[in-house]
Design a protein around this motif. Structure first.
Motif, short mmCIF file in Angstrom:
data_model
loop_
_atom_site.label_atom_id
_atom_site.label_comp_id
_atom_site.label_asym_id
_atom_site.label_seq_id
_atom_site.Cartn_x
_atom_site.Cartn_y
_atom_site.Cartn_z
N THR A 143 0.81 -1.22 0.00
CA THR A 143 0.00 0.00 0.00
C THR A 143 0.84 1.27 0.00
O THR A 143 0.31 2.37 0.06
N SER A 144 2.16 1.12 -0.06
CA SER A 144 3.05 2.24 0.20
C SER A 144 2.90 3.40 -0.78
O SER A 144 2.97 4.57 -0.38
N VAL A 145 2.70 3.13 -2.06
CA VAL A 145 2.61 4.21 -3.05
C VAL A 145 1.40 5.10 -2.77
O VAL A 145 1.50 6.34 -2.79
N ASP A 146 0.26 4.48 -2.48
CA ASP A 146 -0.95 5.26 -2.23
C ASP A 146 -0.87 6.01 -0.90
O ASP A 146 -1.39 7.12 -0.77
N LEU A 147 -0.24 5.43 0.09
CA LEU A 147 -0.06 6.11 1.37
C LEU A 147 0.84 7.33 1.21
O LEU A 147 0.54 8.41 1.73
N LEU A 148 1.94 7.17 0.51
CA LEU A 148 2.86 8.30 0.29
C LEU A 148 2.17 9.41 -0.50
O LEU A 148 2.40 10.60 -0.25
N ALA A 149 1.35 9.03 -1.47
CA ALA A 149 0.62 10.03 -2.26
C ALA A 149 -0.29 10.86 -1.37
O ALA A 149 -0.41 12.09 -1.56
N ALA A 150 -0.93 10.24 -0.40
CA ALA A 150 -1.82 10.97 0.50
C ALA A 150 -1.03 11.93 1.37
O ALA A 150 -1.47 13.07 1.61
N ALA A 151 0.13 11.51 1.85
CA ALA A 151 0.97 12.39 2.66
C ALA A 151 1.46 13.57 1.83
O ALA A 151 1.43 14.72 2.29
N ASN A 152 1.90 13.30 0.61
CA ASN A 152 2.39 14.38 -0.24
C ASN A 152 1.29 15.37 -0.61
O ASN A 152 1.55 16.56 -0.80
N HIS A 153 0.05 14.88 -0.69
CA HIS A 153 -1.07 15.80 -0.90
C HIS A 153 -1.12 16.83 0.23
O HIS A 153 -1.30 18.03 -0.03
N CYS A 154 -0.95 16.37 1.45
CA CYS A 154 -0.95 17.28 2.60
C CYS A 154 0.19 18.29 2.50
O CYS A 154 0.00 19.48 2.76
N PHE A 155 1.36 17.81 2.14
CA PHE A 155 2.51 18.71 2.06
C PHE A 155 2.31 19.76 0.97
O PHE A 155 2.72 20.92 1.13
N ARG A 156 1.67 19.37 -0.13
CA ARG A 156 1.39 20.34 -1.18
C ARG A 156 0.38 21.39 -0.72
O ARG A 156 0.51 22.57 -1.04
N VAL A 157 -0.62 20.94 0.04
CA VAL A 157 -1.58 21.89 0.60
C VAL A 157 -0.88 22.89 1.51
O VAL A 157 -1.23 24.08 1.56
N MET A 158 0.13 22.43 2.21
CA MET A 158 0.91 23.31 3.10
C MET A 158 1.86 24.23 2.33
O MET A 158 2.47 25.12 2.92
N GLY A 159 2.00 23.98 1.03
CA GLY A 159 2.93 24.77 0.23
C GLY A 159 4.35 24.29 0.28
O GLY A 159 5.28 25.01 -0.10
N LEU A 160 4.54 23.03 0.69
CA LEU A 160 5.89 22.48 0.84
C LEU A 160 6.31 21.58 -0.31
O LEU A 160 7.47 21.19 -0.39
#
Length: 224
Positions: A15-32
């Motif tokens: 499940t690692s690819v989809d989990l990482l994608a969800a985390a990166n979504h958050c970081f993009r929302v933060m502007g990071l």
């Protein structure tokens, strides 16, 4: 009845690819921008959402406990939307499950993924009906490595809790089985595979085809 209880992430499914994608979504929302990458951070992904957020924010020197708690629900929502985009069952997993059931074992899942997400993922992958039980991180008041969720998964699968074996991929699973006083089998084909031998489980699993024989050796059979 003897039961075989599986962890989910990193054990039954990658499940690692989809989990990482969800985390990166958050970081993009933060502007990071994207802060975690695959496959380098696959092991971190399998530690859960808060662990991914903590790691990414640490790398960006933005670490605040409140940020992790604030964005964890955002991560869960993003993950729910893309929960089966790239996730796949590991080769031979379901064949092994069916072999165990044919041999008379009860089969269930004990995961630290929230129960609703675990249910959704298994349904999307078309394999939920193969498992007699599914206990998630929030099914009970405690989660792994407390042994209660493992015992509950065994009971819901029709088994005697003390006669189960846990199949997993982490120190959390190893500690859960130790706390429960039952054997553990740790897989070597997941992201943390090279680290499993050091945890000294009762057995290592390199190929799902070998699992029925390993289970029979560790906990016996259900034959009369």
């Amino acid at each position: 009845m003897r039961t075989v209880i599986f962890d989910l992430d990193g054990t039954l499914a990658d499940t690692s690819v989809d989990l990482l994608a969800a985390a990166n979504h958050c970081f993009r929302v933060m502007g990071l921008g994207d802060l975690l990458t695959h496959p380098m951070d696959a092991k971190i992904a399998l530690r859960g959402g808060k662990r991914m957020l903590t790691e990414g924010l640490s790398r960006a020197a933005q670490m605040k406990d409140t940020t992790v708690e604030e964005y964890y629900p955002v991560l869960l929502d993003a993950y729910r939307e893309g929960i089966d985009t790239h996730t796949v069952m590991y080769p031979g997993a379901m064949e092994a499950v069916e072999s165990l059931k044919t041999a008379g074992y009860g089969v269930g899942i004990c995961t630290n993924k929230p129960e609703a997400l675990a249910e959704l993922l298994m349904q999307r992958l078309g394999v939920r009906d193969a498992f007699a039980s599914l206990v998630g991180a929030d099914t009970l008041a405690v989660r792994k490595p407390d042994p209660a969720p493992l015992f509950e998964a065994a009971r819901r699968a029709g088994g005697t809790p003390e006669m189960c074996v846990l199949i997993g991929d982490s120190d959390t699973d190893r500690n859960t089985s130790a706390n429960a006083g039952v054997p553990s089998v740790l897989v070597t084909f997941g992201p943390a595979g090279p680290d499993m031998a050091a945890l000294k489980p009762e057995a290592l699993l390199h190929d799902f085809a070998d699992l029925p024989a390993i289970v029979a050796e560790l906990i016996g059979t259900n034959a009369a």
